[in-house]
Design an enzyme around this catalytic site. Sequence first.
Site, short mmCIF file in Angstrom:
data_model
loop_
_atom_site.label_atom_id
_atom_site.label_comp_id
_atom_site.label_asym_id
_atom_site.label_seq_id
_atom_site.Cartn_x
_atom_site.Cartn_y
_atom_site.Cartn_z
N PHE A 107 66.70 -15.06 17.30
CA PHE A 107 67.28 -15.18 15.98
C PHE A 107 65.93 -15.57 15.22
CE2 PHE A 107 70.50 -17.35 18.69
CZ PHE A 107 71.11 -16.78 17.85
N CYS B 135 69.27 -6.39 8.64
CA CYS B 135 70.32 -6.82 9.49
C CYS B 135 71.31 -7.58 9.53
CB CYS B 135 69.58 -8.39 10.89
SG CYS B 135 68.70 -6.76 12.17
P1 NAD Z 1 62.92 -1.96 15.58
O1 NAD Z 1 63.86 -0.18 15.13
O2 NAD Z 1 62.07 -2.44 14.62
O3 NAD Z 1 62.21 -1.66 17.01
C1 NAD Z 1 63.04 -0.97 17.92
C2 NAD Z 1 62.10 -0.27 18.97
O4 NAD Z 1 62.74 0.93 20.15
C3 NAD Z 1 61.95 1.68 18.16
O5 NAD Z 1 60.07 1.52 18.33
C4 NAD Z 1 62.43 2.23 18.67
O6 NAD Z 1 61.99 3.59 19.03
C5 NAD Z 1 62.96 2.01 20.95
N1 NAD Z 1 63.62 2.02 21.04
C6 NAD Z 1 65.21 2.81 20.70
N2 NAD Z 1 65.48 3.40 21.97
C7 NAD Z 1 64.11 3.07 23.13
C8 NAD Z 1 64.36 3.35 24.49
N3 NAD Z 1 65.65 4.35 24.82
N4 NAD Z 1 63.35 3.76 25.55
C9 NAD Z 1 62.14 3.29 24.41
N5 NAD Z 1 62.36 2.62 23.17
C10 NAD Z 1 63.31 2.55 22.59
O7 NAD Z 1 63.84 -2.91 15.63
P2 NAD Z 1 64.45 -4.20 15.52
O8 NAD Z 1 64.03 -4.80 14.23
O9 NAD Z 1 63.42 -4.84 16.14
O10 NAD Z 1 65.03 -5.36 16.31
C11 NAD Z 1 65.99 -4.95 17.68
C12 NAD Z 1 67.39 -5.20 17.59
O11 NAD Z 1 66.43 -6.13 17.54
C13 NAD Z 1 68.08 -4.20 16.12
O12 NAD Z 1 69.29 -4.79 17.64
C14 NAD Z 1 68.21 -6.08 15.61
O13 NAD Z 1 69.43 -6.13 15.02
C15 NAD Z 1 67.73 -6.97 16.21
N6 NAD Z 1 67.31 -8.39 15.92
C16 NAD Z 1 66.28 -7.98 14.63
C17 NAD Z 1 65.50 -8.87 13.63
C18 NAD Z 1 64.49 -8.24 13.23
O14 NAD Z 1 63.54 -9.77 12.29
N7 NAD Z 1 64.18 -7.38 12.67
C19 NAD Z 1 65.87 -10.43 14.11
C20 NAD Z 1 66.71 -10.21 15.54
C21 NAD Z 1 67.11 -9.86 16.43
C1 UGA Z 2 67.70 -12.85 9.27
C2 UGA Z 2 67.79 -14.29 9.98
O1 UGA Z 2 67.07 -15.30 9.26
C3 UGA Z 2 67.56 -14.38 11.12
O2 UGA Z 2 67.60 -15.87 11.79
C4 UGA Z 2 67.78 -13.43 12.23
O3 UGA Z 2 67.40 -13.34 13.38
C5 UGA Z 2 67.14 -11.68 11.32
O4 UGA Z 2 67.80 -12.06 9.75
C6 UGA Z 2 67.97 -10.67 12.07
O5 UGA Z 2 69.23 -10.72 13.38
O6 UGA Z 2 67.08 -9.66 11.96
P1 UGA Z 2 65.45 -12.38 8.37
O7 UGA Z 2 66.17 -10.69 7.86
O8 UGA Z 2 64.34 -12.18 9.10
O9 UGA Z 2 66.07 -13.16 9.54
O10 UGA Z 2 64.86 -12.75 6.89
P2 UGA Z 2 65.80 -13.69 6.13
O11 UGA Z 2 64.83 -15.13 5.29
O12 UGA Z 2 66.72 -14.42 6.97
O13 UGA Z 2 66.11 -13.67 4.46
C7 UGA Z 2 67.25 -12.23 4.51
C8 UGA Z 2 66.92 -11.93 3.39
O14 UGA Z 2 67.67 -12.54 2.06
C9 UGA Z 2 66.32 -11.43 2.87
O15 UGA Z 2 66.37 -10.62 1.30
C10 UGA Z 2 65.85 -13.06 1.81
O16 UGA Z 2 64.78 -13.17 0.61
C11 UGA Z 2 66.99 -13.03 1.27
N1 UGA Z 2 67.54 -14.40 0.82
C12 UGA Z 2 66.92 -15.32 2.33
C13 UGA Z 2 67.46 -14.97 0.08
O17 UGA Z 2 68.04 -14.34 -1.16
N2 UGA Z 2 67.72 -16.29 0.11
C14 UGA Z 2 67.88 -17.08 0.41
O18 UGA Z 2 67.63 -18.86 0.12
C15 UGA Z 2 67.24 -17.15 2.09
#
Ligand code: NAD
Ligand code: UGA
Length: 473
Positions: free
Chosen positions: A172, A282
């Site tokens: 999260f 996301c």
């Molecule tokens: P990302 O693209 O930054 O990283 C994923 C990595 O996995 C890449 O570097 C890729 O090369 C690697 N990869 C893919 N297949 C592979 C394999 N078979 N072996 C080894 N490496 C492999 O993605 P992310 O932002 O870290 O997101 C990952 C997951 O977490 C997604 O499902 C996303 O929805 C979820 N998530 C993201 C956030 C966020 O803030 N970015 C927050 C919560 C959940």
């Molecule tokens: C969001 C969720 O907040 C995380 O809990 C979750 O884990 C994550 O997605 C995910 O699954 O990837 P993130 O996208 O990193 O996190 O950042 P946020 O702070 O949620 O902002 C998302 C977007 O909404 C940004 O573009 C931000 O500027 C916008 N936002 C946020 C608004 O326009 N207004 C708000 O009040 C809050």
Amino acid sequence: MTSSVRTICCIGAGYVGGPTMAVIADRCPQIQVTVVDLNQARIDAWNDADLSKLPVYEPGLDVVVGRCRGRNLHFSTAVEGAIAAADMVFLSVNTPTKTKGVGAGQASDLRWIEASARQVAACAQGHTIVVEKSTLPVRTAQTVKAILNAAQGEVAGVGTPKSFSVLSNPEFLAEGTAIPDLESPDRVLIGGEDSASIDALAGIYGQWVPSERILRTNLWSSELSKLTANAFLAQRISSINSIAALCESTGADVQEVAHAIGADSRIGSKFLKAGPGFGGSCFQKDILNLVYLCGHYGLHEVAAYWQSVVDLNAWQQHRISRLVVERLFGTVTGKRIAILGFAFKADTNDTREAPAIRICQDLLEEGARLAIYDPKVGDDQISSDLGVPATQDLTTQQSAEGSWLTCSTPAEAVKHSDAVLILTEWASFASLDWKQLAPLMRQPAWLFDARSIADRSAAEAAGLHVWRVGCGS
Ligand code: NAD
Ligand code: UGA
């Protein structure tokens, strides 16, 4: 609470895998944590001696990585060995929206999850707890289990027969606040069937998270809770942005409205900031995934309800670019517009689905010349996002085609511009000196503040026409 786990492998060294494992390694010095990725450049950056070159920019991450790297935190491309050595494997790979085939534009592309599950099936030794960290459609654990079960009982080398248990442990964290979110989470969610595995994972988080914040559910509730949390958060943003538009038409001020409704403890004050629409990798992908799932289960009205959250978001972004064109006498062709902020939010270098992309593309389409400043996003990223390479010099350009370049300071971007458009809420934009900046612009000049961050009265006193999102007066 302690855990029987001694070695962890995390597949995927991205925005989630890197920071999450760094905090686990920091809080659990007795556990060896190896983060693996196929992307050599990314792993090299994680191993860079210069901690300012880590591939993910997150405040505080450099300090945590600096403390643990080489001690019990390792970054490597040796995927097979790290899986073989692990008691617990996290799957933290990307799950973007499918771009073709069945479900294109909505369903998650699960090819990376499947590939990593197959790698675990092939390389694991003895008993391995497999943890879904990626955000996944509800019931994906069934697929992961099916892949792993096909290898159950095989013996790798001289080891004991393979066995697996699968948990869901969605993340999260929000970008920009990843380290505080991981160090002090509102909750940790663990979904599963096997109580010993659940205890093992809870034992890891229990090293620093109070036990009442570690929630246990069944697998499907855990997977669905992650999609639902993102959908609810995004829905609040679309709701407040819809009201922002109404405020602009009626003389109300969305900041006052947000404050007034947020004071109701049933509504709460967070996530009520109107802006240029949500970005990030996301929110859109997870809601589209939810829409797809609802359609799959025949819940078409539910699907349409959530689709409207995404549609309103796209509308808000186009509304802002249209409004800029209208205010600039109906045309921006050949006009220089300073874009302040390109990242999807402050304190990150991530531009995935950034509102700036759609808004800049609209303005380029209208023939604008964009001078873009972002403290953390560089030319290469912007060029890949906009699908157009940077130009060398905006001033000498003769054609009516849109063009852009990056600037190294806000003042450089603002110079000779007709308008400034703020798209990311970088803290430094709050203290921009409009008395100094306004005279650099071509008059009459505008400030479009899509993040409500600039000092409005100072900008007006400096002679600028100011539009602030959601402000009708
Ligand atoms: P990302 O693209 O930054 O990283 C994923 C990595 O996995 C890449 O570097 C890729 O090369 C690697 N990869 C893919 N297949 C592979 C394999 N078979 N072996 C080894 N490496 C492999 O993605 P992310 O932002 O870290 O997101 C990952 C997951 O977490 C997604 O499902 C996303 O929805 C979820 N998530 C993201 C956030 C966020 O803030 N970015 C927050 C919560 C959940
Ligand atoms: C969001 C969720 O907040 C995380 O809990 C979750 O884990 C994550 O997605 C995910 O699954 O990837 P993130 O996208 O990193 O996190 O950042 P946020 O702070 O949620 O902002 C998302 C977007 O909404 C940004 O573009 C931000 O500027 C916008 N936002 C946020 C608004 O326009 N207004 C708000 O009040 C809050």
